[in-house]
Write an enzyme that holds these catalytic residues in place. Structure first.
Site, PDB file in Angstrom:
ATOM      1  N   HIS A 155      -4.497  11.261  -2.514  1.00  0.00           N
ATOM      2  CA  HIS A 155      -4.102   9.902  -2.611  1.00  0.00           C
ATOM      3  C   HIS A 155      -2.801   9.468  -1.893  1.00  0.00           C
ATOM      4  CE1 HIS A 155      -2.358   5.862  -4.455  1.00  0.00           C
ATOM      5  NE2 HIS A 155      -3.708   5.363  -3.759  1.00  0.00           N
TER       6      HIS A 155
ATOM      7  N   HIS B   2       4.131   3.636   2.721  1.00  0.00           N
ATOM      8  CA  HIS B   2       3.472   2.992   1.987  1.00  0.00           C
ATOM      9  C   HIS B   2       3.717   1.531   2.165  1.00  0.00           C
ATOM     10  CE1 HIS B   2       1.915   2.447  -2.697  1.00  0.00           C
ATOM     11  NE2 HIS B   2       1.051   2.111  -1.606  1.00  0.00           N
TER      12      HIS B   2
END
Length: 592
Positions: free
Chosen positions: A124, A170
């Site tokens: 992830h 991100h």
């Protein structure tokens, strides 16, 4: 050199070459007496019987037994025809004694079934070096993950500052970007170092159509012939890992248009409201901008790849058609969430397979009412589970809830450590560490009345694992002698248990052994197992500290269904999953 220093040197020197027979547990002495002659010698014939009857190595030969004896002659100078007690004891701790999981088996499961029939080692936010909010983005954690056997790499792709190229970061956090092309080149270089089975790249796309076309060009030029490009827009069934050896697979949702940053900012300023998440995983959540915000705002972020509730199928199809054809043709595993509730999301299309993403919390909630439907969905389709958005420090969750519902991609933050990650590492020690583990039949079969496995059902005990933990060895060599206690040897105890379906999950503890670098516990534990195919044996060693938190002394996690019966030397690992050079536990595994 003082007498104390001399003692420490001799003690250390001695232990590098042999373990004193005085430390042999009583059960080992009894076993040796039962498989040796009246002179205390275990010949090749005796050793062959021990290998077959205790170690359950039915194919062992006397020639192999003699080779073991020959390898320990330096410890049996008066009994060169066989093993004495000391050489037998040292053999049990040595590499001549087959480990608890036999590496020579390699990949031994059937790899010709569709991808949906396998648990897949999944990362992830694979590019993050640390926390989810402010750490650097880099290709280094991607390389580390691939070299450990991880097969699914996640990349969040955004326009760079000048809007003419693509970065990985991100989104809507303080993380610093890394160029997409650098990540792709590192993936190509390291993809098949640990395993020849396919690597899936899941793309979280926040791009305009022109940048999607640029990504398509990057991917095509970087991977060339090893890129798997489907012949049709959607697959009726996923191909097998065997057919995809050495291939790269792209998975993302059908592309949609990316809103220019200026446009988004103007909208935020006008409405003074949080912008709806542009991520598949948000599932109706809203994502605040961190510009002028606080860390607490981030707790509402649940990123990745779920279509927004307000976006219907027609809009998704229209935006996908508007995107660059070159980009669309790369997508082998289509992701997305249909409009509607959970029942609609879990519908199985007989003519098309897809990937669905749920957060750990969404899965837990769905499992309460739709457990069997999730199992049925994962028999043909792929379910990806990801950490909840509040795991800012890159912690993880219990992977068993995903696995027991058939979820193939249980996505973990690989840059940290902890018990959840130890379970993940334990699961993927199976099947030769290739990153693909065949799901047990109970998750794949359909009964005569079209029924599937119910994860909430209470199943009868199928087998019982009997574990004897005899002793431990090696801390004196691998740790500073003042690491555990400045003034005395450590007080070790072990924790042994099972992680599996709820009824199988348990943790037990030995007594502590005081003031001993080589603790001898000699304790037996029995673990009744209803679903041994999903059971992981957990072992931890700690040093008791009366005034502070107990010190960590090592851990391992082993897939029960691949455990070898018999007496095995079990190596332990650090918190970060690095194998200690010398620390081992002598354990006996029996299925009764």
């Amino acid at each position: 050199m003082s007498s104390k220093q001399t003692y420490s040197f001799c003690f250390c020197f001695r232990r590098r070459f042999r373990i004193p027979v005085s430390e042999a547990p009583p059960e080992i002495r009894t076993l040796f007496d039962g498989y040796s002659d009246e002179n205390g010698v275990m010949t090749a014939t005796h050793l062959r019987s021990f290998l077959a009857e205790v170690q359950r190595e039915d194919n062992a030969t006397e020639e192999e037994a003699q080779a073991i004896i020959d390898g320990h002659k330096h410890l049996s100078i008066f009994h060169r025809s066989g093993l004495n007690l000391e050489s037998f004891f040292n053999y049990l701790f040595s590499h001549h004694n087959n480990p608890p999981l036999l590496p020579s088996l390699g990949v031994h499961q059937d790899m010709s079934s569709p991808l949906s029939h396998y648990f897949i080692y999944t990362g992830h936010n694979s590019y993050l070096t640390g926390n989810q909010l402010s750490s650097d983005c880099s290709d280094v954690p991607i390389i580390n993950a691939l070299e450990k056997g991880v097969r699914v790499i996640e990349l969040d792709i955004w326009p760079n500052e000048s809007k003419d190229n693509v970065d990985v970061l991100h989104g809507r956090t303080l993380t610093s970007p890394v160029a997409l092309i650098k990540c792709l080149r590192s993936i190509k270089q390291h993809a098949f170092v640990a395993s020849e089975y396919p690597v899936v790249i899941t793309l979280e796309d926040h791009l305009t159509p022109d940048l999607q076309a640029k990504v398509a060009e990057m991917i095509t030029q970087t991977f060339g012939d090893i890129l798997f490009a489907p012949t049709s827009e959607s697959l009726k069934e996923f191909p097998s890992p065997e057919s995809l050896k050495g291939r790269i697979i792209i998975s993302t949702k059908p592309p949609k248009e990316y809103l220019e940053a200026k446009e988004v900012q103007e909208k935020e300023e006008e409405s003074q409201q949080e912008k709806p998440a542009d991520d598949e995983e948000a599932w109706g959540k809203e994502v605040p901008s961190l510009r002028g915000g606080t860390i607490s705002d981030y707790k509402n972020i649940e990123d990745d790849d779920v279509l927004d509730d307000e976006e219907d199928i027609d809009e998704a199809e229209k935006s996908r058609q508007d995107a660059a054809d070159e980009y669309r043709r790369l997508i082998a595993i289509h992701a997305g969430k249909p409009k509607g509730g959970l029942t609609e999301c879990l519908k199985v299309d007989p003519d098309k397979v897809r990937r669905l993403s749920l957060s750990e919390l969404q899965l837990e909630k769905a499992a309460e009412t739709h457990g069997k439907e999730i199992v049925r969905f994962t028999q043909r389709n792929i379910l990806r589970v990801y950490p909840k958005g509040t795991r800012i420090t890159s912690t993880n969750y219990n992977p068993l809830i995903g696995w027991m519902h058939g979820a193939q991609m249980v996505a973990f933050n690989m840059q940290g450590y902890g018990r959840s990650l130890w379970l993940m590492q334990g699961m993927f020690k199976a099947n030769g560490g290739c990153g693909y583990v065949k799901k047990p039949d109970l998750l794949l079969k359909v009964g005569p009345n079209n029924e599937v496995f119910d994860p909430r059902s209470h199943l009868p005990v199928k087998t019982t694992l009997k574990v004897t933990i005899y002793m431990g060895e090696g801390w004196f060599l691998d740790f500073k002698h003042t690491h555990f206690d400045k003034f005395s040897p450590p007080d070790f105890y072990a924790r042994v248990g099972i992680a599996g379906v709820p009824n199988d999950t348990v943790m037990k503890k030995t007594e502590k052994v005081e003031d001993n670098w080589s603790p001898s516990w000699n304790q037996v534990f029995k673990f009744p197992l209803a679903v041994p195919e999903l059971a992981l044996l957990r072992v931890e060693v700690h040093e008791y500290d009366m005034s502070e938190k107990d010190d960590f002394g090592g851990q391992t996690c082993l897939p029960v269904w691949e455990l070898r019966s018999g007496i095995r030397a079990v190596p332990l690992y650090s918190r970060k999953g690095d194998k200690y050079a010398n620390v081992k536990l002598l354990m006996h595994f029996e299925f009764i």
